[in-house]
Design an enzyme around this catalytic site. Structure first.
Site, PDB file in Angstrom:
ATOM      1  N   ASP A 191      42.031  26.342  35.993  1.00 13.69           N
ATOM      2  CA  ASP A 191      41.835  27.756  35.727  1.00 13.69           C
ATOM      3  C   ASP A 191      41.587  27.985  34.239  1.00 13.69           C
ATOM      4  OD1 ASP A 191      41.574  30.307  36.486  1.00 13.69           O
ATOM      5  OD2 ASP A 191      43.706  30.715  36.744  1.00 13.69           O
TER       6      ASP A 191
ATOM      7  N   GLU B 255      39.757  18.198  44.705  1.00 14.98           N
ATOM      8  CA  GLU B 255      40.141  18.314  43.296  1.00 14.98           C
ATOM      9  C   GLU B 255      40.951  19.578  43.123  1.00 14.98           C
ATOM     10  OE1 GLU B 255      36.459  18.224  40.868  1.00 14.98           O
ATOM     11  OE2 GLU B 255      35.679  17.159  42.597  1.00 14.98           O
TER      12      GLU B 255
ATOM     13  N   TYR C 294      34.735  17.891  35.889  1.00 19.28           N
ATOM     14  CA  TYR C 294      34.677  17.823  37.347  1.00 19.28           C
ATOM     15  C   TYR C 294      33.290  17.580  37.930  1.00 19.28           C
ATOM     16  CZ  TYR C 294      33.506  22.735  36.648  1.00 19.28           C
ATOM     17  OH  TYR C 294      32.935  23.899  36.227  1.00 19.28           O
TER      18      TYR C 294
ATOM     19  N   LYS D 268      41.830  28.886  47.948  1.00 21.17           N
ATOM     20  CA  LYS D 268      42.726  29.585  47.022  1.00 21.17           C
ATOM     21  C   LYS D 268      44.148  29.552  47.556  1.00 21.17           C
ATOM     22  CE  LYS D 268      39.781  31.254  43.985  1.00 21.17           C
ATOM     23  NZ  LYS D 268      39.780  32.399  43.153  1.00 21.17           N
TER      24      LYS D 268
ATOM     25  N   CYS E 166      37.625  65.533  38.438  1.00 27.20           N
ATOM     26  CA  CYS E 166      37.413  64.390  37.555  1.00 27.20           C
ATOM     27  C   CYS E 166      38.398  64.437  36.383  1.00 27.20           C
ATOM     28  CB  CYS E 166      35.981  64.403  37.031  1.00 27.20           C
ATOM     29  SG  CYS E 166      35.674  63.105  35.829  1.00 27.20           S
TER      30      CYS E 166
ATOM     31  N   LYS F 289      41.557  23.120  41.311  1.00 25.63           N
ATOM     32  CA  LYS F 289      40.682  24.096  40.670  1.00 25.63           C
ATOM     33  C   LYS F 289      41.345  24.501  39.362  1.00 25.63           C
ATOM     34  CE  LYS F 289      37.777  28.011  41.798  1.00 25.63           C
ATOM     35  NZ  LYS F 289      38.032  29.019  40.773  1.00 25.63           N
TER      36      LYS F 289
ATOM     37  N   CYS G 264      32.462  61.466  40.782  1.00 25.27           N
ATOM     38  CA  CYS G 264      32.280  62.639  39.947  1.00 25.27           C
ATOM     39  C   CYS G 264      30.768  62.870  39.869  1.00 25.27           C
ATOM     40  CB  CYS G 264      32.848  62.400  38.547  1.00 25.27           C
ATOM     41  SG  CYS G 264      32.260  63.629  37.370  1.00 25.27           S
TER      42      CYS G 264
ATOM     43  N   CYS H   5      29.375  63.712  32.086  1.00 23.05           N
ATOM     44  CA  CYS H   5      30.710  63.121  32.152  1.00 23.05           C
ATOM     45  C   CYS H   5      30.720  61.882  31.238  1.00 23.05           C
ATOM     46  CB  CYS H   5      31.001  62.760  33.608  1.00 23.05           C
ATOM     47  SG  CYS H   5      32.621  62.052  33.896  1.00 23.05           S
TER      48      CYS H   5
ATOM     49  N   CYS I  72      36.081  65.128  33.064  1.00 19.92           N
ATOM     50  CA  CYS I  72      35.264  66.314  32.814  1.00 19.92           C
ATOM     51  C   CYS I  72      35.639  67.467  33.731  1.00 19.92           C
ATOM     52  CB  CYS I  72      33.780  65.991  32.967  1.00 19.92           C
ATOM     53  SG  CYS I  72      33.289  65.704  34.665  1.00 19.92           S
TER      54      CYS I  72
HETATM   55  P1  AMP Z   1      34.558  31.022  40.661  1.00 29.82           P
HETATM   56  O1  AMP Z   1      34.504  31.328  39.192  1.00 29.82           O
HETATM   57  O2  AMP Z   1      35.761  31.523  41.351  1.00 29.82           O
HETATM   58  O3  AMP Z   1      33.275  31.274  41.366  1.00 29.82           O
HETATM   59  O4  AMP Z   1      34.766  29.463  40.746  1.00 29.82           O
HETATM   60  C1  AMP Z   1      33.826  28.594  40.217  1.00 29.82           C
HETATM   61  C2  AMP Z   1      34.357  27.985  38.975  1.00 29.82           C
HETATM   62  O5  AMP Z   1      35.490  27.190  39.241  1.00 29.82           O
HETATM   63  C3  AMP Z   1      33.396  27.046  38.364  1.00 29.82           C
HETATM   64  O6  AMP Z   1      32.474  27.723  37.559  1.00 29.82           O
HETATM   65  C4  AMP Z   1      34.286  26.160  37.551  1.00 29.82           C
HETATM   66  O7  AMP Z   1      34.354  26.642  36.234  1.00 29.82           O
HETATM   67  C5  AMP Z   1      35.649  26.323  38.143  1.00 29.82           C
HETATM   68  N1  AMP Z   1      36.284  25.064  38.556  1.00 29.82           N
HETATM   69  C6  AMP Z   1      37.540  24.716  38.252  1.00 29.82           C
HETATM   70  N2  AMP Z   1      37.853  23.530  38.746  1.00 29.82           N
HETATM   71  C7  AMP Z   1      36.763  23.076  39.386  1.00 29.82           C
HETATM   72  C8  AMP Z   1      36.469  21.881  40.108  1.00 29.82           C
HETATM   73  N3  AMP Z   1      37.382  20.916  40.276  1.00 29.82           N
HETATM   74  N4  AMP Z   1      35.235  21.762  40.629  1.00 29.82           N
HETATM   75  C9  AMP Z   1      34.315  22.742  40.476  1.00 29.82           C
HETATM   76  N5  AMP Z   1      34.534  23.885  39.810  1.00 29.82           N
HETATM   77  C10 AMP Z   1      35.750  24.059  39.271  1.00 29.82           C
HETATM   78 ZN    ZN Z   2      33.459  63.491  35.395  1.00 30.59          ZN
END
Ligand code: AMP
Ligand code: ZN
Length: 665
Positions: free
Chosen positions: A115, A111, A222, A309, A403, A113, A421, A427, A406
């Site tokens: 975003d 599938e 999904y 990725k 720092c 991913k 620091c 601080c 501070c």
């Molecule tokens: P991460 O946030 O990088 O750990 O990735 C996990 C998140 O990817 C999950 O919580 C989902 O919200 C998201 N996600 C997006 N597309 C998918 C998919 N096809 N299957 C599973 N998770 C997905």
């Molecule tokens: Zn500091």
């Protein structure tokens, strides 16, 4: 037709039009006609309030105001995904799971991913009941009113599908819609939103659902989560879900070999740029649900799925300045201030430089032209310097010695990548940061008090540390700028309520270096009180499972500090939970101490999670794969065949659910 039938017919018709338009992308009515019918429905519903239905299409326009989103514990935890970045990573993953399952051929689904922000939609008897954000995976915020306005989500589906289930998906903002929103904002003299993902995620927490209704949000689904085992595979689950009306992208593909997975990855690495929404990778899942169950989960992610990725996009730009940020632990992070540049759909002005070594290793200098890359993380990073463009008068970077907040001289201990620091109690960002961490959701979860208010309270001299929170009164807070009486009272009530937070979370909240959530849980379970923990010596500490020298030393340093001892005493006086409550101790025994359990199959008297908790509460350990170390297997119905073979070959005793219940009494 009776009025009720009339209302019902209109609802069904409008639902169908919504589905055609928002899911199938195929309008079957003009906007004008749709509006007329919707008005008609709204009028009938207003005149006949006895037929009200929260899932009527009329409710999609929003208007409900949510001031505080309720925290809800997920019935089934929402995990993250392990990441992979190369084909070798994927091959390694396949090898691991082949071994665990004891098979050579595994069927996968591929599938995209998506975003955005993850969401969990609960349905009962085919009706949409509630929507909860992922939150920390264990609990999230209920955002039902907002989610109801997203028109591609069906509010009721045929009862032919499973009866009770959760749909997991991603709330996204398609790129076109996002750009349009930004055009409008710029026209109104407002600042543009940074990127679709954050905007989608922020939309979920808007207080006015009518505002959410106006945003072009979408929801791509999904995963189906259910105890009803109607379908045997993930793919069937999703196909059926699509057929009953859910928006399950049809890019999902069934593959029988890892090579076919690679083909999918290669194809979308290029084609993703033509998609109407953003994707940062591919998710590969084991298709067979029984196998998924056998593989189980690590503490963070399913073993049966992995994200791949895509290579991050890169640009080059000029580094104008290096500044330094101080975190709550005093850790210093160098930040590159860049000539603003467009990257992966957003304008980048800053990048993380991690630490002094990183700057030295890449020999990064002011006025250099640098390559910036953006992966999944919000802050991009510098990966190399374009030496051909280095100015003649360039000088090596000299790392900060003091720092920035501070002016205390920074220290760096042996083996530490970061400078710190050491001015822990003087601080400002450290003071604020520690209190902010203390009140955060995974820690004391204090409602009615936010990060900015903490900073304000510190500036006003009202708090210097987290124990001071418990001395605050509404009278002190009300006079502060922008603090209404009601919100001051909410804040004090929230602080009061945090006294009920269990010890393991309090321990995490204290912000002891290297003591994260999981470690805090382990320590709480083992030592049961702050006193026992703070008086433990190094040897005792490292004898605890998974506690190494580094964590142990940090606990000792914390415990030997007079300031900390005083803070803890004050928390105690205020009634904060600094030991495991009698109630949770009651259910705990050592009966299963030293025993390692694997749980497999389907159970009837307890859920899997209850079973696992019972094992842990009685001192046992739960593991998800069978090995020589396994003491017992608790087997329900349909235990995985390869697990069974393995258990038999290692001669591991198998307990039925009833056997187990008898043992723990
Ligand atoms: P991460 O946030 O990088 O750990 O990735 C996990 C998140 O990817 C999950 O919580 C989902 O919200 C998201 N996600 C997006 N597309 C998918 C998919 N096809 N299957 C599973 N998770 C997905
Ligand atoms: Zn500091």
């Amino acid at each position: 037709m009776t009025i009720q039938q009339n209302i019902q017919a209109l609802r069904e018709e409008l639902n169908q039009h919504n589905y055609n338009y928002y899911v199938l992308d195929n309008a079957t009515i003009s906007d004008y006609d749709f509006d007329i019918k919707l008005k008609e429905l709204i009028q009938l519903e207003t005149e006949n309030p006895q037929f009200f239905d929260a899932n009527s299409p009329s409710q999609r326009v929003g208007g409900e105001i949510t001031k505080n989103f309720e925290t809800i514990t997920h019935k089934n935890r929402m995990y993250s995904l392990d990441n992979s970045y190369s084909k070798d990573d994927l091959l390694d993953w396949e090898k691991r799971i082949q071994k665990m399952l004891g098979v050579d051929e595994i069927e996968y689904t591929c599938e995209l991913k998506y975003d955005g922000a993850s969401i969990n939609l609960s349905f009962e008897k085919g009706k949409f009941i509630k929507a909860v954000t992922r939150g920390d995976g264990f609990q999230g915020d209920e955002v039902t009113a907002n989610i109801r306005t997203i028109k591609s989500i069906p509010l009721s589906v045929s009862a032919d599908f499973v009866h009770n289930f959760e749909m997991r998906g991603e709330i996204i903002l398609p790129i076109d819609g996002f750009n349009k929103m930004n055009e409008d904002r710029l026209k109104n003299g407002e600042e543009a939103y940074k990127n679709p993902r954050n905007t989608a995620s922020g939309s979920l927490k808007l207080q006015d659902s009518a505002e959410v209704a106006n945003r072009p949000l979408d929801c791509l689904l999904y995963q189906v989560v259910t105890d009803e085992r109607k379908y045997k595979t993930h793919f069937e689950n999703l196909e059926t879900a699509r057929n009953v009306g859910f928006k399950v992208p049809d890019t999902i593909t069934l593959t029988k070999t890892i090579d076919a997975v690679f083909d999918f990855v290669n194809y979308w690495d290029i084609k993703r740029h033509d998609l109407p929404y953003e994707t940062d990778g591919v998710v590969i899942k084991v298709n067979n649900l029984q196998q998924q169950e056998e593989l189980g989960y690590t503490s963070k992610a399913p073993r049966w799925a992995i994200a791949y990725k895509f290579k991050a996009e890169q640009v080059s730009t000029v580094l104008n300045e290096i500044t330094y940020q101080v975190g709550r632990t005093g850790a210093i992070t160098p930040v590159a201030n860049l000539e603003p540049v467009q990257l992966a759909g957003t304008i980048v002005k800053r990048a993380s430089l991690h630490n002094a070594d990183q700057i030295e290793k890449l020999d990064i200098r002011i006025n250099d032209t640098v390559f910036v890359e953006k992966g999944g993380e919000i802050i991009p990073k510098i990966i190399a310097v374009d030496l051909s463009k280095r100015p003649d008068n360039s000088e090596p970077t000299i790392y900060a010695t003091n720092c920035p907040e501070c002016n205390t001289e920074l220290v760096r201990s042996e083996g530490d990548a970061k400078h710190y620091c050491p001015n822990e109690f003087g601080c400002a960002p450290q003071i604020t940061g520690r209190i902010q961490h203390f009140i955060s959701r995974k820690a004391m979860d204090i409602d009615g008090l936010g990060g900015e208010t903490v900073d304000l309270l510190r500036k006003e001299g009202l708090i210097q540390n987290y124990a001071d929170l418990y001395d605050l009164t509404a009278e002190q807070v009300i006079p502060l700028e922008r603090m209404a009486e009601k919100s001051a009272q909410n804040m004090i009530a929230g602080i009061e309520k945090s006294k009920e937070i269990p010890f393991e979370k309090v321990l995490f909240a204290l912000g002891i270096r290297f003591v994260g959530e999981t470690v805090a849980k382990k320590l709480a379970k083992h030592f049961k009180s702050i006193d026992k923990l703070m008086t433990a010596d190094l040897e005792t500490l490292i004898s605890v499972d998974e506690i190494g020298d580094r964590i142990a030393q940090s606990i000792i340093d914390f415990s030997n500090d007079l300031g900390n001892i005083q803070l803890i005493d004050r928390l105690k006086l205020h009634g904060v939970q600094l030991e495991v409550s009698a109630e949770s101790l009651e259910n705990q025994t050592d009966k299963l101490a030293g025993k390692v359990f694997v749980v497999s199959g389907v159970f009837h008297q307890m859920t899997r999670n209850e079973l696992k908790k019972a094992i842990e509460d009685n001192g046992g350990k739960v593991s998800s794969s069978i090995s020589k170390k396994t003491s017992f297997i608790v087997a329900g119905d349909n235990m995985g065949p390869s697990k069974l073979t393995k258990a038999e070959s290692l001669e591991i005793p198998i307990l039925s659910e009833q056997n187990f219940i008898d043992i723990i009494g």
